[in-house]
Design an enzyme around this catalytic site. Structure first.
Site, PDB file in Angstrom:
ATOM      1  N   GLY A 151      15.252  35.434  59.690  1.00  0.00           N
ATOM      2  CA  GLY A 151      15.161  36.533  60.650  1.00  0.00           C
ATOM      3  C   GLY A 151      15.076  37.825  59.871  1.00  0.00           C
ATOM      4  O   GLY A 151      15.123  37.814  58.633  1.00  0.00           O
ATOM      5  N   SER A 152      15.020  38.936  60.590  1.00  0.00           N
ATOM      6  CA  SER A 152      14.830  40.219  59.903  1.00  0.00           C
ATOM      7  C   SER A 152      15.940  40.477  58.887  1.00  0.00           C
ATOM      8  O   SER A 152      15.694  41.018  57.813  1.00  0.00           O
ATOM      9  CB  SER A 152      14.798  41.347  60.934  1.00  0.00           C
ATOM     10  OG  SER A 152      15.960  41.261  61.757  1.00  0.00           O
TER      11      SER A 152
ATOM     12  N   GLU B  82      17.385  38.615  56.890  1.00  0.00           N
ATOM     13  CA  GLU B  82      17.322  37.799  55.665  1.00  0.00           C
ATOM     14  C   GLU B  82      16.065  38.090  54.850  1.00  0.00           C
ATOM     15  O   GLU B  82      15.942  37.654  53.709  1.00  0.00           O
ATOM     16  CB  GLU B  82      17.325  36.290  55.981  1.00  0.00           C
ATOM     17  CG  GLU B  82      18.597  35.787  56.611  1.00  0.00           C
ATOM     18  CD  GLU B  82      18.659  36.115  58.089  1.00  0.00           C
ATOM     19  OE1 GLU B  82      19.590  36.831  58.477  1.00  0.00           O
ATOM     20  OE2 GLU B  82      17.767  35.710  58.839  1.00  0.00           O
TER      21      GLU B  82
ATOM     22  N   GLU C 122      19.019  26.292  63.698  1.00  0.00           N
ATOM     23  CA  GLU C 122      19.948  26.325  62.570  1.00  0.00           C
ATOM     24  C   GLU C 122      20.782  25.056  62.419  1.00  0.00           C
ATOM     25  O   GLU C 122      21.200  24.723  61.306  1.00  0.00           O
ATOM     26  CB  GLU C 122      20.836  27.556  62.652  1.00  0.00           C
ATOM     27  CG  GLU C 122      20.140  28.865  62.282  1.00  0.00           C
ATOM     28  CD  GLU C 122      19.386  29.528  63.429  1.00  0.00           C
ATOM     29  OE1 GLU C 122      19.208  28.879  64.487  1.00  0.00           O
ATOM     30  OE2 GLU C 122      18.976  30.689  63.273  1.00  0.00           O
TER      31      GLU C 122
ATOM     32  N   HIS D 193      20.362  32.869  59.959  1.00  0.00           N
ATOM     33  CA  HIS D 193      20.267  34.177  60.600  1.00  0.00           C
ATOM     34  C   HIS D 193      21.688  34.600  61.009  1.00  0.00           C
ATOM     35  O   HIS D 193      22.550  33.754  61.265  1.00  0.00           O
ATOM     36  CB  HIS D 193      19.350  34.060  61.811  1.00  0.00           C
ATOM     37  CG  HIS D 193      18.820  35.377  62.273  1.00  0.00           C
ATOM     38  ND1 HIS D 193      18.611  36.446  61.437  1.00  0.00           N
ATOM     39  CD2 HIS D 193      18.435  35.800  63.510  1.00  0.00           C
ATOM     40  CE1 HIS D 193      18.145  37.457  62.132  1.00  0.00           C
ATOM     41  NE2 HIS D 193      18.020  37.097  63.392  1.00  0.00           N
TER      42      HIS D 193
ATOM     43  N   HIS E 284      40.492   7.305  67.363  1.00  0.00           N
ATOM     44  CA  HIS E 284      39.590   7.919  68.355  1.00  0.00           C
ATOM     45  C   HIS E 284      40.258   7.997  69.731  1.00  0.00           C
ATOM     46  O   HIS E 284      39.884   8.814  70.544  1.00  0.00           O
ATOM     47  CB  HIS E 284      38.282   7.118  68.439  1.00  0.00           C
ATOM     48  CG  HIS E 284      37.193   7.800  69.211  1.00  0.00           C
ATOM     49  ND1 HIS E 284      36.005   7.196  69.505  1.00  0.00           N
ATOM     50  CD2 HIS E 284      37.120   9.038  69.755  1.00  0.00           C
ATOM     51  CE1 HIS E 284      35.249   8.028  70.203  1.00  0.00           C
ATOM     52  NE2 HIS E 284      35.892   9.154  70.374  1.00  0.00           N
TER      53      HIS E 284
ATOM     54  N   GLY F 132      32.026  12.867  64.168  1.00  0.00           N
ATOM     55  CA  GLY F 132      31.824  12.481  65.572  1.00  0.00           C
ATOM     56  C   GLY F 132      30.930  13.452  66.325  1.00  0.00           C
ATOM     57  O   GLY F 132      30.643  13.238  67.498  1.00  0.00           O
TER      58      GLY F 132
END
Ligand SMILES: Cc1ncc(C[n+]2csc(CCOP(=O)(O)OP(=O)(O)O)c2C)c(N)n1
Length: 522
Positions: free
Chosen positions: A25-26, A28, A47, A70, A277, A396
């Site tokens: 993005g701008s 980076e 991402e 970003h 779990h 998970g």
């Protein structure tokens, strides 16, 4: 004096970090000015895909992966897979853009307030350096910490105006990574093992992560110990056709106690004790038995409810015990037996799919799985027999394994096939991974275990006393259409007789191939 960008690029080159996974993005963009020719930028279209690919790549190469996200929203999208990278213990240096320092007081567009806190607590360390010129030093620290066992992601927030500031060059350093065992404790554990009459091993992802596979096989054979895979292990840590291999412990306390009953010593290697779990009560191990554990993670060691823990790299720990133990002669216990062959008369069952895949897949292929309700059937019919050849997520959190498969395929040579096994539900969390796989032309076979819904959730209906599930049906998904829309080949199979030829074809494609398998039963 170099700029922050030049110092960072030089350091990353020296550390072997020339592949950057990102979604730009701008905030980076200045990183890419004069992007070095020997660097590679791997684009993910969301991402979470970026971090998933980086995770697979880092696990397959053994070196940290560099990620560029970003600011704020990009980190937010990535968060599910950052959580998984943390649980996987994957070394990763995550950088994220931030607005220019001079306008931060005015809450600008794309501004990340408290940027370093955003990915916490699922990073080992996070910082937005106080001064722009400290960015290369922060990247160095993030790298050495990410690589220190137990590995994990670290995070550096970089304001957009930092890249062009002057900075000191940062020479690479040698920093040891592995934890070595306390020799006295290793000798005590070896003696306990020698004294045991019926030891049993529980092996977890730390064995495969720490390259301890061969040593663990030697130790199990020397002690004639049955070997169980620890509950929900994200890697395979023992050859699953070995006569001592007992099977897979379920993530349920009472059942674990039942299955380990009769053993006087439980030796957990690279495994938490235990990953549950669902709720369970009573003892964690059978009454009268003792527990020893070797893990590279001080945190896991600290929450383990009982027994003796040696904190160190699992390979170093197991080899220290191998050097010291000489057990009495014990009779050989019997591991699990292979299930009966499944035939096509039963229709296109998941068991038939797994068996066919086991028959046809290249011996050196790598399996990446995220197909929750099929896992037990896969474990029965599709044994894994080599180290570093099975990957799933330790957390998970769905949406990890499809992009991770892309990252693994990118890291491996072009002639080693990566096979993805994904439920139709799981596949949809990060389906954009297919675009990256096609863009990179990776030799992948992506099998969709398509049962039309979230079948794993129906396994809980009895436990939670629920009569009717809602929100678990997934009609109308066209995976061949999705594949073709992202430049992958694809085909659908609906009959058992068509499976083998379709799979053969999918296993030979030079690029990614999506095989949508409409399974009719378990
Ligand atoms: C990020 C995330 N969201 C939701 C879940 C809950 N969940 C666990 S299994 C499952 C269903 C997965 O469906 P599918 O991949 O088709 O596999 P199946 O259950 O049919 O075997 C869901 C939604 C999860 N584990 N992770």
């Amino acid at each position: 004096m170099p700029t922050v960008r030049e110092a960072a690029v030089c350091l990353m080159r020296e550390l072997g970090l020339t592949t950057i996974f990102g979604n730009p993005g701008s905030t980076e963009l200045p990183l890419f000015r004069d992007f070095p020719a020997d660097f590679r930028y791997v684009l993910g279209l969301q991402e979470s895909v970026v971090v998933g690919m980086a995770d697979g790549y880092a696990q397959a190469t053994g070196n940290a992966a560099v990620v560029n996200l970003h600011s704020a929203a990009g980190v937010g999208h990535a968060m599910g897979n950052i959580f998984t990278a943390y649980r996987n213990r994957t070394p990763m240096v995550i950088t994220a853009g931030q607005q220019a320092r001079s306008i931060l007081p005015f809450e600008p567009f794309l501004f990340a307030s408290d940027a370093a806190r955003l990915p916490e607590p699922y990073v080992k360390w996070a910082v937005e350096p106080a001064r722009g010129e400290d960015v290369p030093l922060a990247i160095a620290r993030a790298y050495y910490l990410a690589m220190q066992e137990p590995c994990g992601p670290t995070f550096v927030s970089i304001p957009v105006d930092d890249w062009d500031k002057p900075a000191d060059a940062i020479p690479p350093r040698t920093v040891s990574r592995a934890l070595y065992p306390d020799q006295t404790l290793a000798a005590d554990i070896a003696a306990m093992l020698d004294r045991s009459e019926r030891p049993v091993f529980v092996v977890g992802f730390g064995v495969d992560r720490n390259n301890a596979w061969d040593d663990v096989v030697s130790l199990a054979e020397r002690h004639q110990a049955l070997v169980w895979a620890s509950p929900m292990s994200s890697r395979c840590s023992f050859p699953e056709r070995h006569p001592l291999f007992a099977g897979f412990l379920p993530p349920m306390r009472e059942k674990i106690v039942q299955l380990l009953d009769g053993h006087d010593l439980i030796v957990a290697l690279g495994a938490p004790v235990f990953t549950y779990h669902i709720e369970g009560f009573g003892p964690h191990i059978p009454p009268g038995s003792s527990l020893v554990q070797i893990v590279d993670d001080p945190n896991v060691a600290a929450w383990t409810p009982l027994g003796t823990t040696l904190v160190c790299n699992v390979r170093h720990g197991v080899s220290a015990i191998l050097e010291r133990s000489s057990p009495p002669r014990r009779s050989a216990p019997r591991g699990r037996s292979a299930p009966p062959r499944v035939n096509a008369d039963g229709g296109l069952s998941i068991a038939f799919l797994m068996q066919t895949l086991a028959d046809l897949r290249p011996a050196d292929s790598i399996l990446v799985e995220e197909s929750p309700s099929s896992r037990k059937t896969m474990q029965a019919h599709l044994p894994i027999e080599r180290p570093q050849s099975f990957f799933t997520c330790a957390s998970g959190g769905l949406g990890h394994s499809m992009p991770a498969a892309v990252g693994i395929a990118l890291a491996r040579s072009q002639n080693q096939r990566v096979i993805g096994l994904f439920g139709d539900g799981s596949a949809m969390y990060s389906i954009q991974s297919l675009w990256s796989a096609a863009d990179l032309q990776l030799p992948m076979t992506i099998v969709i275990v398509n049962n039309g819904g979230y079948a794993a959730l129906s396994e809980f209906t009895a436990h939670f006393n629920i009569k009717q599930l809602i929100g678990t049906k997934l009609p109308g998904l066209d995976f061949v259409g999705l594949a073709k829309a992202m430049a992958c080949d694809g085909a659908r199979v609906e009959r058992a007789d068509d499976l083998a030829p379709a799979l053969q074809n999918a296993l030979q494609s030079p690029g990614p191939f999506v095989l949508d398998v409409a399974v009719t039963s378990a």
